[in-house]
Scaffold this motif. Sequence first.
Motif: not given
Length: 490
Positions: A373-392
């Motif tokens: 809620i109210g965010v300017e960006r949802v994710f800020l991710r660098e190349y070293r990070a692994s992300l699994e995202s769904s249903g948000n």
Amino acid sequence: MKTLTLAPSALALTALAVASGLALTAPAASAQTAARVESQTRPNFGVLLDPPASQTRQRQHRRWTYGSHRPDWRPGPAHPYSPGGGEEIVLVDCGGNPGTGAVEDAVRRVRPGGTLVIRARGGACVGWLNVDKPMTILGEGGFDPRRWHETPPATLQAPDGLPCITVSAGVRLELRDVVLASPNAGEAACVVGYGAQIIMSRVGFRHAGDEAAIYADGGLIDLRDVMVDARTLSPAIVTDGATLTAWETEITGAQSGIELTPGEGQTSRLDRVRLSGIDSLNNFGPRAIGVLVRSRRSQGRVEITNSKICGYVEGVANEGSAVLIDQSSICKSDKGVVLYNGELTLTNSRVRADSFAVALASGRAVIADNSFIGVERVFLREYRASLESSGNRVWSDSGLCEPRFRSRYRDRYAPFWEQGADEGWSCQYSPLPRQDWADMDGSYGAPYQEFVAWPERYDSFEDGYGWYDGRGRYIDAPGPIGDRRWTHRR
């Protein structure tokens, strides 16, 4: 004679070595100091850098002793039963008696496994309890942490500059129905445990000082229905290699809430915990973090469920452990959750943040079925990070969720929202439910916000009137209306 002739040579060589050592260590010490200052003042965002420097001063592993910290404090003569004690139950009514040693003497009289009852009808018992045997301390008359301002509870107050209670290694201490006050704690924590088991039920803290209200180096801290009001720049609770379990616990006043360093193979659990920060800015003092999870050589685990963390620059920050956040709320934050390293699982939760919902420097994150809620960006991710995202789901009235327009019939356009589909989130074009807002920022008095980026005259468009051109400008046409807009000419 040989000894006499060699001694000046040895002295000369020693002096030369010392001088060389000083010459070598002075620049190194200066460089270390400069590096430490740079680490503490360096900003961590717009891009993610290294984990933050420690929020508190470097602690020494030490036991508090009367002589070294307050030589002027005298708790009174030893009791004949000291140190083991011989009484099963000891009742002490010692209100307003600093320096007499009554409450300290009562601790010595309790046999191992016995109970100390604090009455304190004449005011707070003033003393420092150094507990070196298993025992229970309880206040007479009961205590409700939610109404502690209405009825004066039994209170144990620390002398200025000293702790309320210190607990020896291997000792189990249970506290019930009592308030622990340390209004002028200075560099002392209120409760200090080293490898001890400290269980608190219906306990309140009023703490003001430089250190945490509760500090545990190893052992166990178990909080049940506890209220902590800590006026300090340090986190209110600090555990280093200790297991922390907290249920129905509320923390207010401190710049940061909880700092955890879980031990090997241990799981710390926070359930139905409420942390309320003081809305500190990024450029004032140490960064305000609701829950900071540090790491050791072996990865520990922290589980946060059914909790509310509001009023901190970073809601939850993980530096290398495994953290689970489920069915919880993070609000009034700049960055909701930050993963510097380790593992993060965020599910079925609400995050209200101004900048990022989740920021990832490295490690692995699973983010599913949350509301951002109210965010300017949802994710800020660098190349070293692994992300699994769904249903948000995302509610934002910033440029993140501004509608796009697609042609429906000739030069007639309709708005649509499809951002984030490839990152496991989607913008919402209905207002944020009022109950969700009331449970987060609304509970602190903030007025309701819809967090929807609607185009102009969208209410009329939804009623079936008019359409938009290719630039998103509303066309107020007399007809046709409804679905006929997309099949018939005027």
